[in-house]
Design a protein around this motif. Structure first.
Motif, mmCIF file in Angstrom:
data_model
loop_
_atom_site.group_PDB
_atom_site.id
_atom_site.type_symbol
_atom_site.label_atom_id
_atom_site.label_comp_id
_atom_site.label_asym_id
_atom_site.label_seq_id
_atom_site.Cartn_x
_atom_site.Cartn_y
_atom_site.Cartn_z
ATOM 1 N N ALA A 157 0.826 -1.209 0.000
ATOM 2 C CA ALA A 157 0.000 0.000 0.000
ATOM 3 C C ALA A 157 0.860 1.258 0.000
ATOM 4 O O ALA A 157 0.522 2.255 -0.655
ATOM 5 C CB ALA A 157 -0.941 -0.008 1.212
ATOM 6 N N LEU A 160 1.895 1.883 -3.450
ATOM 7 C CA LEU A 160 0.772 2.286 -4.300
ATOM 8 C C LEU A 160 0.180 3.633 -3.864
ATOM 9 O O LEU A 160 -0.752 4.121 -4.487
ATOM 10 C CB LEU A 160 -0.334 1.224 -4.260
ATOM 11 N N ARG A 162 -1.507 4.053 -1.031
ATOM 12 C CA ARG A 162 -2.844 3.664 -0.565
ATOM 13 C C ARG A 162 -2.944 3.459 0.941
ATOM 14 O O ARG A 162 -3.902 2.838 1.422
ATOM 15 C CB ARG A 162 -3.257 2.355 -1.252
ATOM 16 N N HIS A 164 -3.682 5.421 3.262
ATOM 17 C CA HIS A 164 -4.875 6.017 3.880
ATOM 18 C C HIS A 164 -6.065 5.057 3.805
ATOM 19 O O HIS A 164 -6.929 5.063 4.672
ATOM 20 C CB HIS A 164 -5.216 7.358 3.229
ATOM 21 N N ASN A 165 -6.104 4.228 2.760
ATOM 22 C CA ASN A 165 -7.170 3.226 2.666
ATOM 23 C C ASN A 165 -6.924 2.069 3.625
ATOM 24 O O ASN A 165 -7.818 1.637 4.355
ATOM 25 C CB ASN A 165 -7.272 2.665 1.247
ATOM 26 N N LEU A 166 -5.684 1.587 3.627
ATOM 27 C CA LEU A 166 -5.384 0.397 4.419
ATOM 28 C C LEU A 166 -5.414 0.679 5.920
ATOM 29 O O LEU A 166 -5.773 -0.192 6.718
ATOM 30 C CB LEU A 166 -4.010 -0.154 4.013
ATOM 31 N N ALA A 250 -5.572 -4.342 -5.096
ATOM 32 C CA ALA A 250 -5.490 -3.293 -6.127
ATOM 33 C C ALA A 250 -6.882 -2.935 -6.677
ATOM 34 O O ALA A 250 -7.221 -1.747 -6.753
ATOM 35 C CB ALA A 250 -4.538 -3.712 -7.242
ATOM 36 N N TYR A 253 -8.778 -0.975 -4.006
ATOM 37 C CA TYR A 253 -8.368 0.428 -3.939
ATOM 38 C C TYR A 253 -8.999 1.226 -5.079
ATOM 39 O O TYR A 253 -9.445 2.358 -4.889
ATOM 40 C CB TYR A 253 -6.836 0.540 -3.999
ATOM 41 N N ALA A 254 -9.029 0.620 -6.261
ATOM 42 C CA ALA A 254 -9.631 1.319 -7.404
ATOM 43 C C ALA A 254 -11.118 1.549 -7.161
ATOM 44 O O ALA A 254 -11.650 2.626 -7.456
ATOM 45 C CB ALA A 254 -9.406 0.513 -8.685
ATOM 46 N N ASP A 257 -12.051 4.523 -5.088
ATOM 47 C CA ASP A 257 -12.040 5.815 -5.776
ATOM 48 C C ASP A 257 -13.374 6.120 -6.445
ATOM 49 O O ASP A 257 -13.702 7.268 -6.704
ATOM 50 C CB ASP A 257 -10.937 5.825 -6.852
#
Ligand code: PHE
Ligand code: FE
Length: 291
Positions: A157, A160, A162, A164-166, A250, A253-254, A257
């Protein structure tokens, strides 16, 4: 625990991976006594609140012997059970360092213990939070696998962009997760089990929402770092949690968005609702109001 915003290397006296010697013999009698007070309080409360996996882990590590645990004493047993070790760090460490430890089955624990006027709350993780809160679950083989996978997922993450998402996944599982059991909801999250007041709040209080865990839903939900949670996510089993995270993130995460964050106190039509919370605690101003 980890935190953003570090620059430069480890503090003086720490290794390149930020570890330090626990320095067990240097703890004062007062510090050992602080551990004992916290330990007695939590172990008296937790049957009926914490999940069996946690309680078994607490027993397996024999943290009962009094005073702050010596990592040299608990590590051989932890290593034997699941291959994990606890390592001492001065405090919060940079994210990449934190994930590298987890990915290699090392749990970085703050070396220091809180002051007596912080028994119920402190914002930085100390040795009581890190060892009493986190380490018992690391004796569970499935949870042990999850934490290693999280470390690897964290490294990915980071690459990538990412995190903040994880981070929300970590928060709502490792720190503040609840487990559905035949006996009722039980705690497995370290941020809850290491806090007397939040243990009671998370299980008994009518204020927070308690909602079935769903990976995307959890990652869409912001969290609070400064007070009791407004929502807890409930997993049916530790295995379910591990299974849900084995997939490639992946596309997840997409997908994040494409949608929006869910307001922290919202209940969605798709949610599996255990408790429709009153949100009275948050509405009253929470900790700031002295509630
Ligand atoms: N499966 C995740 C990925 O593809 C990694 C992960 C595992 C993240 C477990 C969190 C917990 O990135
Ligand atoms: Fe923690």
């Amino acid at each position: 625990m980890s935190a953003d915003g570090f620059s430069g290397g480890p503090p003086p006296g720490a290794a390149a991976d930020w570890t330090i010697d626990q320095g067990w013999s240097a703890y004062t009698a007062e510090e050992h006594a602080t551990w004992d007070i916290l330990y007695e309080r939590q172990t008296a409360l937790l049957p009926g609140y914490a999940c069996d996996e946690f309680l078994h882990g607490l027993d397996a590590l024999d943290l009962h012997r009094g005073g702050i645990p010596d990592f040299n004493v608990i590590n051989p047993e932890l290593e034997r059970l699941t291959g994990w070790n606890v390592v001492a760090v001065p405090g919060l460490v940079p994210d990449d360092i934190f994930f590298d430890h987890l990915a290699n089955r090392r749990f970085p624990a703050g070396q220091f213990i809180r002051r007596r006027d912080q028994l119920d709350y402190l914002q930085e993780p100390d040795i009581f939070h890190d060892v009493f809160g986190h380490v018992p679950m690391l004796t569970d083989p499935v949870f042990a696998d999850y934490m290693e996978a999280y470390g690897k997922g964290g490294q990915r993450a980071l690459g990538l962009g990412r995190l903040h998402n994880l981070a929300r996944l970590y928060w709502y599982t490792v720190e503040f997760g609840l487990l559905e059991t035949p006996k009722g909801l039980r705690i497995y999250g370290a941020g809850i089990v290491s806090s007397r007041t939040e243990s009671i709040f998370a299980i008994d209080d009518p204020s927070p929402n308690r909602i079935g865990f769903d990976l995307l839903r959890t990652m869409r939900t912001p969290y609070r770092i400064d007070d009791f949670q407004q929502v807890y996510f409930v997993i049916p089993s530790i295995q379910t949690l591990l299974d849900a995270t084995l997939q490639d993130f992946a596309p997840i995460y997409a997908a994040l968005d494409e949608g929006q964050d869910v307001p922290i106190d919202a209940i969605l039509p798709t949610d599996r609702v255990f408790t429709r919370g009153t949100q009275a605690y948050a509405a009253s101003g929470g900790r700031l109001a002295g509630a």
